[in-house]
Design a protein around this motif. Structure first.
Motif, PDB file in Angstrom:
ATOM      1  N   PRO A   1       0.819  -1.223   0.000  1.00  0.00           N
ATOM      2  CA  PRO A   1       0.000   0.000   0.000  1.00  0.00           C
ATOM      3  C   PRO A   1       0.848   1.266   0.000  1.00  0.00           C
ATOM      4  O   PRO A   1       1.910   1.314   0.616  1.00  0.00           O
ATOM      5  N   SER A   2       0.341   2.277  -0.694  1.00  0.00           N
ATOM      6  CA  SER A   2       1.034   3.574  -0.706  1.00  0.00           C
ATOM      7  C   SER A   2       0.226   4.556   0.139  1.00  0.00           C
ATOM      8  O   SER A   2      -0.928   4.282   0.501  1.00  0.00           O
ATOM      9  N   ILE A   3       0.827   5.707   0.416  1.00  0.00           N
ATOM     10  CA  ILE A   3       0.094   6.711   1.196  1.00  0.00           C
ATOM     11  C   ILE A   3      -1.145   7.196   0.446  1.00  0.00           C
ATOM     12  O   ILE A   3      -2.119   7.603   1.061  1.00  0.00           O
ATOM     13  N   TRP A   4      -1.137   7.112  -0.883  1.00  0.00           N
ATOM     14  CA  TRP A   4      -2.327   7.533  -1.630  1.00  0.00           C
ATOM     15  C   TRP A   4      -3.437   6.474  -1.552  1.00  0.00           C
ATOM     16  O   TRP A   4      -4.613   6.808  -1.538  1.00  0.00           O
ATOM     17  N   ASP A   5      -3.046   5.197  -1.453  1.00  0.00           N
ATOM     18  CA  ASP A   5      -4.073   4.158  -1.253  1.00  0.00           C
ATOM     19  C   ASP A   5      -4.763   4.418   0.081  1.00  0.00           C
ATOM     20  O   ASP A   5      -5.989   4.335   0.197  1.00  0.00           O
ATOM     21  N   GLU A   6      -3.951   4.740   1.075  1.00  0.00           N
ATOM     22  CA  GLU A   6      -4.489   4.967   2.410  1.00  0.00           C
ATOM     23  C   GLU A   6      -5.336   6.256   2.434  1.00  0.00           C
ATOM     24  O   GLU A   6      -6.455   6.273   2.952  1.00  0.00           O
ATOM     25  N   PHE A   7      -4.816   7.301   1.845  1.00  0.00           N
ATOM     26  CA  PHE A   7      -5.486   8.604   1.862  1.00  0.00           C
ATOM     27  C   PHE A   7      -6.854   8.536   1.165  1.00  0.00           C
ATOM     28  O   PHE A   7      -7.829   9.126   1.625  1.00  0.00           O
ATOM     29  N   THR A   8      -6.918   7.800   0.060  1.00  0.00           N
ATOM     30  CA  THR A   8      -8.176   7.741  -0.695  1.00  0.00           C
ATOM     31  C   THR A   8      -9.201   6.819  -0.025  1.00  0.00           C
ATOM     32  O   THR A   8     -10.372   6.817  -0.404  1.00  0.00           O
TER      33      THR A   8
ATOM     34  N   SER B   1     -13.687   9.565  -5.275  1.00  0.00           N
ATOM     35  CA  SER B   1     -13.127   8.452  -6.053  1.00  0.00           C
ATOM     36  C   SER B   1     -11.816   7.974  -5.422  1.00  0.00           C
ATOM     37  O   SER B   1     -11.392   8.484  -4.385  1.00  0.00           O
ATOM     38  N   ASN B   2     -11.193   7.016  -6.077  1.00  0.00           N
ATOM     39  CA  ASN B   2      -9.875   6.549  -5.645  1.00  0.00           C
ATOM     40  C   ASN B   2      -9.106   6.116  -6.899  1.00  0.00           C
ATOM     41  O   ASN B   2      -9.603   6.258  -8.011  1.00  0.00           O
ATOM     42  N   ALA B   3      -7.909   5.579  -6.672  1.00  0.00           N
ATOM     43  CA  ALA B   3      -7.092   5.211  -7.838  1.00  0.00           C
ATOM     44  C   ALA B   3      -6.833   3.706  -7.867  1.00  0.00           C
ATOM     45  O   ALA B   3      -5.795   3.265  -8.349  1.00  0.00           O
ATOM     46  N   LYS B   4      -7.795   2.956  -7.372  1.00  0.00           N
ATOM     47  CA  LYS B   4      -7.617   1.500  -7.362  1.00  0.00           C
ATOM     48  C   LYS B   4      -7.474   0.954  -8.780  1.00  0.00           C
ATOM     49  O   LYS B   4      -6.766  -0.006  -9.023  1.00  0.00           O
ATOM     50  N   ILE B   5      -8.211   1.568  -9.706  1.00  0.00           N
ATOM     51  CA  ILE B   5      -8.107   1.149 -11.113  1.00  0.00           C
ATOM     52  C   ILE B   5      -7.433   2.247 -11.932  1.00  0.00           C
ATOM     53  O   ILE B   5      -6.632   1.977 -12.811  1.00  0.00           O
ATOM     54  N   ALA B   6      -7.765   3.488 -11.620  1.00  0.00           N
ATOM     55  CA  ALA B   6      -7.234   4.656 -12.343  1.00  0.00           C
ATOM     56  C   ALA B   6      -7.418   4.471 -13.855  1.00  0.00           C
ATOM     57  O   ALA B   6      -8.530   4.192 -14.297  1.00  0.00           O
TER      58      ALA B   6
END
Ligand code: GAL
Length: 437
Positions: A29-36, A46-51
């Protein structure tokens, strides 16, 4: 061939905004996975799971770039895809993925450029304080060493850290970007460590003599609101923060504390020899500029004594980002940079405009036409500009703005992930075809 015809054209993308595949094939996991995960932080939830699913569709995107006549494909490496815990074991599947991207670029005749850090820190490292922990200088240099070992045989151009001021300002000062930390203490500590890490990362890569290693700097033209001493001084402070803090220490000029007194507090984090360690002689500088800000002096904003006067208040039209579109910043900063060192090659390593969903893409074409005028004007003045990388190829995850702003010259259908060239992509293709005539 004129200097203008010799410019190289390319595009820039970033892992956290495009790859998706956020938890497969060994990625940590990255900090952006956590943040989103806290979706209220992202405008459209939204999030960037698929982007854009670049992880599975990289060939299609690289083909697209090549078909437009672009010669450079700049992408970033996701640190937690390569080292899931930030330090320690390397994820071979992650290495394979980037090897495939690099090899495919070379196959279709487009130069791959690597950004080592475009904001997606491994969450495991954030759990230990992230950039506020001085240990990160070692964590980062070990990571860069691994990248060098695996990719430097084929990738010649490297950008260490993308836009230090934005990831430190957004992530450790204002808390609007991952990891959502706030406050001057976090910002100052993290900034010092980020710059030290970048300097050490430079030395690691330069062990391989034939690499071209640089950084990508965010630049925002700052102007005073009124012609008063108060506003002029405020503009000088904010300019030091936005446009000098992440540059001058590397040039051996130290931190700009005379014009930005609060930054003197950074000395609390110095260890012996730090200022010397910060000095690096980058092979090139990457300039990225999107907008202009106007500021006025005010006593009630702590530390900075300045506030932004929003474009709306100034009756200035903005893009969907809420930014004043300001292509004039490009020649301004290229010339300003050239004064630091007249010979150093400069690149526009990002440059673009966001449109709203149904906005006429003609606006983007007109924006790029103005960029071209700016580039020509600086070349005539002898600025050593080498090329331009567009932000960006395919509409993507625009950090806290989610998928609302459309920066791509290629449209993404979020449901089917189908890519469709916009008017601006077709214009660019035609333009690049004719450039040598
Ligand atoms: C830059 C950043 C990119 C992209 C762009 C448009 O600051 O490096 O990742 O988001 O701005 O906002």
């Amino acid at each position: 061939m004129s200097k203008f015809q010799k410019l190289l054209w390319g595009c820039t993308i970033a892992a956290a905004q495009t790859e998706g595949a956020y938890n497969i094939e060994g990625k940590g996991p990255s900090i952006w996975d956590e943040f989103t995960r806290k979706s209220y932080k992202i405008k459209d939830r939204s999030n960037a799971k698929i982007a854009t699913d670049f992880y599975h569709r990289y060939k299609e995107d690289i083909d697209l770039a090549a078909s437009l006549g672009l010669k450079i494909f700049r992408f970033s490496i996701s640190w937690p895809r390569i080292i899931p815990h930030g330090t320690g074991d390397v994820n071979t599947k992650g290495v394979d993925f980037y090897n495939n991207v690099i090899d495919y670029c070379l196959k279709v005749g487009i130069q791959p450029w690597i950004t080592t850090y475009h904001w997606d820190l491994p969450q495991k490292l954030q759990d230990k304080g992230g950039w506020t922990n001085r240990e990160i200088v070692n964590w980062y240099t070990d990571y860069v060493e691994i990248l060098k070992e695996h990719f430097a045989d084929r990738v010649k151009y490297w950008i260490l850290i993308n836009e230090g001021v934005v990831c430190m300002g957004g992530g450790y000062f204002l808390g609007v970007h991952a990891p959502g930390k706030r406050g001057i203490r976090n910002f100052i500590a993290a900034t010092h460590h980020l710059l030290l890490a970048q300097a050490e990362g430079f030395r690691v890569l330069k062990q391989k003599k034939d690499l071209q290693v640089g950084t990508a700097i965010s630049c925002t033209k700052i102007e005073p609101y009124r012609d008063t001493i108060n506003d002029r001084k405020a503009a000088i402070r904010i300019d030091a923060l936005m446009n000098r803090l992440f540059i001058e220490p590397h040039l051996g000029m130290g931190y700009p504390h005379e014009d930005l007194p609060i930054i003197s507090r950074i000395s609390k984090y110095y260890q012996e020899g730090d200022l010397e360690r910060l000095k690096v002689d980058f092979d090139f500088w990457g300039i990225q500029t999107y907008t202009r800000e106007v500021v006025k002096g005010t006593w009630y904003i702590p530390y900075l004594g300045a506030m932004l006067v929003r474009p709306k208040k100034r009756n200035v039209k903005t893009s969907i980002m809420g930014w004043e579109t300001y292509p004039q910043g490009i020649p301004y900063f290229l010339e300003r940079f050239a004064k630091y060192d007249t010979k150093k090659p400069l690149w526009l390593t990002e440059c673009g405009m966001a449109l709203a969903k149904d906005e006429d893409d003609q606006n983007r074409i007109e924006y790029y036409q103005k960029v071209i005028i700016g580039m020509k004007s600086v070349l005539d003045k002898g600025v050593n500009l080498k090329g331009i990388l567009l932000w960006t190829l395919v509409d993507n995850f625009e950090w806290a703005e989610g998928y609302i702003p459309k920066f791509g010259i290629v449209e993404l259908d979020k449901k089917t992930l189908k890519r469709t060239m916009k008017k601006s992509a077709l214009w660019l293709k035609e333009y690049l075809l004719n450039i040598e005539l």
